[in-house]
Write a protein that holds these residues in place. Structure first.
Motif, PDB file in Angstrom:
ATOM      1  N   PHE A  96      43.343  41.719  42.822  1.00 38.08           N
ATOM      2  CA  PHE A  96      42.251  41.900  43.777  1.00 38.08           C
ATOM      3  C   PHE A  96      40.902  41.784  43.062  1.00 38.08           C
ATOM      4  CE2 PHE A  96      44.621  44.977  46.867  1.00 38.08           C
ATOM      5  CZ  PHE A  96      45.358  43.916  47.336  1.00 38.08           C
ATOM      6  N   ARG A  97      40.773  42.576  42.000  1.00 37.51           N
ATOM      7  CA  ARG A  97      39.471  42.709  41.348  1.00 37.51           C
ATOM      8  C   ARG A  97      39.028  41.409  40.686  1.00 37.51           C
ATOM      9  NH1 ARG A  97      41.398  48.282  39.914  1.00 37.51           N
ATOM     10  NH2 ARG A  97      42.001  47.543  37.850  1.00 37.51           N
ATOM     11  N   VAL A  98      39.958  40.722  40.017  1.00 32.80           N
ATOM     12  CA  VAL A  98      39.597  39.461  39.359  1.00 32.80           C
ATOM     13  C   VAL A  98      39.240  38.404  40.390  1.00 32.80           C
ATOM     14  CG1 VAL A  98      40.432  37.580  37.900  1.00 32.80           C
ATOM     15  CG2 VAL A  98      40.962  39.939  37.290  1.00 32.80           C
ATOM     16  N   LEU A  99      40.018  38.296  41.458  1.00 33.05           N
ATOM     17  CA  LEU A  99      39.722  37.318  42.499  1.00 33.05           C
ATOM     18  C   LEU A  99      38.358  37.593  43.140  1.00 33.05           C
ATOM     19  CD1 LEU A  99      43.238  37.043  44.179  1.00 33.05           C
ATOM     20  CD2 LEU A  99      42.016  35.193  43.007  1.00 33.05           C
ATOM     21  N   GLN A 100      38.057  38.870  43.377  1.00 31.07           N
ATOM     22  CA  GLN A 100      36.775  39.216  43.988  1.00 31.07           C
ATOM     23  C   GLN A 100      35.618  38.914  43.038  1.00 31.07           C
ATOM     24  OE1 GLN A 100      36.137  43.371  44.587  1.00 31.07           O
ATOM     25  NE2 GLN A 100      34.251  43.091  45.747  1.00 31.07           N
ATOM     26  N   THR A 101      35.774  39.299  41.776  1.00 35.41           N
ATOM     27  CA  THR A 101      34.679  39.191  40.816  1.00 35.41           C
ATOM     28  C   THR A 101      34.355  37.745  40.450  1.00 35.41           C
ATOM     29  OG1 THR A 101      35.281  41.338  39.869  1.00 35.41           O
ATOM     30  CG2 THR A 101      33.891  39.908  38.536  1.00 35.41           C
ATOM     31  N   LYS A 102      35.408  36.939  40.295  1.00 32.18           N
ATOM     32  CA  LYS A 102      35.198  35.605  39.733  1.00 32.18           C
ATOM     33  C   LYS A 102      35.363  34.452  40.719  1.00 32.18           C
ATOM     34  CE  LYS A 102      36.470  34.695  35.578  1.00 32.18           C
ATOM     35  NZ  LYS A 102      37.236  34.432  34.338  1.00 32.18           N
ATOM     36  N   PHE A 103      36.122  34.654  41.792  1.00 29.28           N
ATOM     37  CA  PHE A 103      36.508  33.488  42.586  1.00 29.28           C
ATOM     38  C   PHE A 103      36.273  33.606  44.086  1.00 29.28           C
ATOM     39  CE2 PHE A 103      39.279  33.551  38.793  1.00 29.28           C
ATOM     40  CZ  PHE A 103      38.813  32.382  38.190  1.00 29.28           C
ATOM     41  N   LEU A 104      35.651  34.670  44.538  1.00 30.24           N
ATOM     42  CA  LEU A 104      35.386  34.786  45.969  1.00 30.24           C
ATOM     43  C   LEU A 104      34.341  33.753  46.382  1.00 30.24           C
ATOM     44  CD1 LEU A 104      36.087  36.387  48.504  1.00 30.24           C
ATOM     45  CD2 LEU A 104      34.161  37.900  47.977  1.00 30.24           C
ATOM     46  N   ASN A 105      34.661  32.953  47.383  1.00 30.52           N
ATOM     47  CA  ASN A 105      33.770  31.886  47.837  1.00 30.52           C
ATOM     48  C   ASN A 105      32.599  32.478  48.621  1.00 30.52           C
ATOM     49  OD1 ASN A 105      32.576  29.618  48.945  1.00 30.52           O
ATOM     50  ND2 ASN A 105      34.505  28.611  49.415  1.00 30.52           N
ATOM     51  N   PRO A 106      31.361  32.219  48.205  1.00 31.28           N
ATOM     52  CA  PRO A 106      30.210  32.803  48.913  1.00 31.28           C
ATOM     53  C   PRO A 106      29.889  32.100  50.225  1.00 31.28           C
ATOM     54  CG  PRO A 106      29.464  31.406  47.123  1.00 31.28           C
ATOM     55  CD  PRO A 106      30.965  31.467  47.010  1.00 31.28           C
ATOM     56  N   ASP A 107      30.528  30.978  50.475  1.00 36.40           N
ATOM     57  CA  ASP A 107      30.187  30.181  51.663  1.00 36.40           C
ATOM     58  C   ASP A 107      31.304  30.146  52.697  1.00 36.40           C
ATOM     59  OD1 ASP A 107      27.688  29.427  50.527  1.00 36.40           O
ATOM     60  OD2 ASP A 107      28.732  27.937  49.294  1.00 36.40           O
ATOM     61  N   VAL A 108      32.065  31.227  52.783  1.00 40.13           N
ATOM     62  CA  VAL A 108      33.140  31.278  53.766  1.00 40.13           C
ATOM     63  C   VAL A 108      32.560  31.355  55.168  1.00 40.13           C
ATOM     64  CG1 VAL A 108      35.119  32.610  54.581  1.00 40.13           C
ATOM     65  CG2 VAL A 108      34.703  32.365  52.133  1.00 40.13           C
ATOM     66  N   ASP A 109      33.113  30.567  56.068  1.00 38.71           N
ATOM     67  CA  ASP A 109      32.686  30.582  57.468  1.00 38.71           C
ATOM     68  C   ASP A 109      32.928  31.975  58.052  1.00 38.71           C
ATOM     69  OD1 ASP A 109      32.688  30.333  60.350  1.00 38.71           O
ATOM     70  OD2 ASP A 109      32.861  28.164  60.058  1.00 38.71           O
TER      71      ASP A 109
ATOM     72  N   GLY B 128      45.934  54.101  36.280  1.00 32.93           N
ATOM     73  CA  GLY B 128      44.671  53.368  36.249  1.00 32.93           C
ATOM     74  C   GLY B 128      44.423  52.686  34.918  1.00 32.93           C
ATOM     75  N   GLN B 129      44.901  53.296  33.851  1.00 29.28           N
ATOM     76  CA  GLN B 129      44.737  52.726  32.520  1.00 29.28           C
ATOM     77  C   GLN B 129      45.477  51.395  32.397  1.00 29.28           C
ATOM     78  OE1 GLN B 129      46.201  55.402  29.517  1.00 29.28           O
ATOM     79  NE2 GLN B 129      45.988  53.913  27.867  1.00 29.28           N
ATOM     80  N   VAL B 130      46.700  51.363  32.911  1.00 28.84           N
ATOM     81  CA  VAL B 130      47.485  50.128  32.871  1.00 28.84           C
ATOM     82  C   VAL B 130      46.826  49.065  33.742  1.00 28.84           C
ATOM     83  CG1 VAL B 130      49.723  49.084  33.371  1.00 28.84           C
ATOM     84  CG2 VAL B 130      49.610  51.401  32.448  1.00 28.84           C
ATOM     85  N   SER B 131      46.365  49.473  34.917  1.00 19.93           N
ATOM     86  CA  SER B 131      45.728  48.538  35.837  1.00 19.93           C
ATOM     87  C   SER B 131      44.465  47.951  35.235  1.00 19.93           C
ATOM     88  CB  SER B 131      45.420  49.256  37.155  1.00 19.93           C
ATOM     89  OG  SER B 131      44.992  48.339  38.134  1.00 19.93           O
ATOM     90  N   ASP B 132      43.669  48.782  34.563  1.00 22.12           N
ATOM     91  CA  ASP B 132      42.438  48.303  33.932  1.00 22.12           C
ATOM     92  C   ASP B 132      42.744  47.308  32.823  1.00 22.12           C
ATOM     93  OD1 ASP B 132      40.928  49.858  35.606  1.00 22.12           O
ATOM     94  OD2 ASP B 132      40.597  51.467  34.144  1.00 22.12           O
ATOM     95  N   TYR B 133      43.791  47.589  32.047  1.00 21.24           N
ATOM     96  CA  TYR B 133      44.179  46.682  30.966  1.00 21.24           C
ATOM     97  C   TYR B 133      44.592  45.321  31.538  1.00 21.24           C
ATOM     98  CZ  TYR B 133      46.832  44.631  27.133  1.00 21.24           C
ATOM     99  OH  TYR B 133      47.314  43.760  26.180  1.00 21.24           O
ATOM    100  N   LEU B 134      45.365  45.350  32.623  1.00 21.91           N
ATOM    101  CA  LEU B 134      45.791  44.102  33.248  1.00 21.91           C
ATOM    102  C   LEU B 134      44.593  43.333  33.808  1.00 21.91           C
ATOM    103  CD1 LEU B 134      49.046  45.107  35.168  1.00 21.91           C
ATOM    104  CD2 LEU B 134      48.866  43.605  33.184  1.00 21.91           C
ATOM    105  N   GLU B 135      43.644  44.051  34.395  1.00 18.43           N
ATOM    106  CA  GLU B 135      42.467  43.382  34.948  1.00 18.43           C
ATOM    107  C   GLU B 135      41.689  42.674  33.838  1.00 18.43           C
ATOM    108  OE1 GLU B 135      38.231  44.315  37.209  1.00 18.43           O
ATOM    109  OE2 GLU B 135      39.621  45.944  36.771  1.00 18.43           O
ATOM    110  N   THR B 136      41.487  43.357  32.720  1.00 15.71           N
ATOM    111  CA  THR B 136      40.765  42.747  31.600  1.00 15.71           C
ATOM    112  C   THR B 136      41.486  41.508  31.094  1.00 15.71           C
ATOM    113  OG1 THR B 136      39.886  44.905  30.926  1.00 15.71           O
ATOM    114  CG2 THR B 136      39.852  43.151  29.283  1.00 15.71           C
TER     115      THR B 136
END
Length: 262
Positions: free
Chosen positions: A198-211, A103-111
């Motif tokens: 997953f986390r970066v795409l969800q946090t920053k780039f998920l489109n709120p207007d998806v059909d 989890g530590q490595v994953s968190d570092y990559l996410e940041t």
């Protein structure tokens, strides 16, 4: 020597100096503490110092490297700031090589990805491409290596996502399904590298207007992937995952960098 001759000679001397400078290849001298830290890091990376190993004392390291104890302390602080070593007090204390957690490595990559994303460093398109490179073979491995508990967890995730209302919760269930596939692949590196995406795409780039129809398509895709993994059909699982991730691209905000083939 005339003035014109001197003027003509100066560029020649400069050219010779330039050629000499180009021929002389040197490494920039790093601070003493950084050189000590770099050498200790090299020992950690090559396995000479393993997780849990105790480093020599500051006095011993000072003697080994021929530097002051303050230089050694600064080197150890540099390594500690990267979570590579930790210090414990007491009679059995000392400085030890840290055991790195998944989890530590994953968190570092996410940041790091979060800081680099959305700029010229890393684009949304590149993150989606990387996700496909990781998850398509993960689906193939999952079909070959899955256990019954993985299949049951995937079935439950699909059932929950069908009942979910609200963008955030729906994406969470979608992510859970993909996370279980990564676990089923029995390759923790795939999970470590993909989860931050997953986390970066969800946090920053998920489109709120998806059909809403897109999410129904996602549910159907997941059922198709699950069926292939259940049947241990690796080719079908990989193909279904590839098609699914291609369709998922429209659920993320376009950063304007996608090419004609995206």
């Amino acid at each position: 020597m005339t003035k014109d001759a001197i003027s003509a000679a100066v560029p020649l001397r400069r050219s010779a100096d330039d050629r000499s400078a180009e021929a002389l290849t040197v490494s920039r001298v790093r601070p003493a503490y950084q050189q000590v830290a770099d050498q200790l890091l090299a020992r950690i990376l090559d396995g000479s110092l393993a997780a849990g190993d105790r480093l020599p004392s500051e006095t011993e390291l000072s003697s080994i490297f021929g530097v002051s104890r303050s230089t050694v302390r600064e080197a150890l602080r540099a390594l500690a700031s990267r979570d590579l070593v930790e210090t414990a007090r007491g009679t059995t204390g000392g400085t030890f090589v840290r055991r790195v957690e998944q989890g530590q490595v994953s968190d570092y990559l996410e940041t790091s990805l979060g800081l680099m994303s959305g700029s010229d460093d890393i684009t949304v398109t590149q993150m989606l491409e990387a996700r496909e490179v990781l998850e398509v073979p993960a689906a193939r491995l999952a079909a070959e290596r899955r256990h019954e508990q993985h299949l049951e967890a995937m079935r439950e995730a699909v059932d929950r996502e069908k009942l979910t209302r609200g963008r955030g919760l729906r994406f969470q269930e979608h992510r859970n399904f993909h996370g279980i596939i990564l676990q089923s692949s029995a390759n923790p590196l795939l999970e470590i590298m993909t989860e931050p995406l997953f986390r970066v795409l969800q946090t920053k780039f998920l489109n709120p207007d998806v059909d809403p129809r897109v999410w129904r398509s996602v549910d159907h895709d997941h059922e198709t992937i699950l069926e292939a993994i259940t049947d241990q059909d690796a080719d079908a699982a990989a193909s279904a995952m590839h098609d699914h991730l291609t369709r998922l691209r429209e659920t993320y905000l376009d950063d304007g960098t996608a090419d004609a083939n995206s």
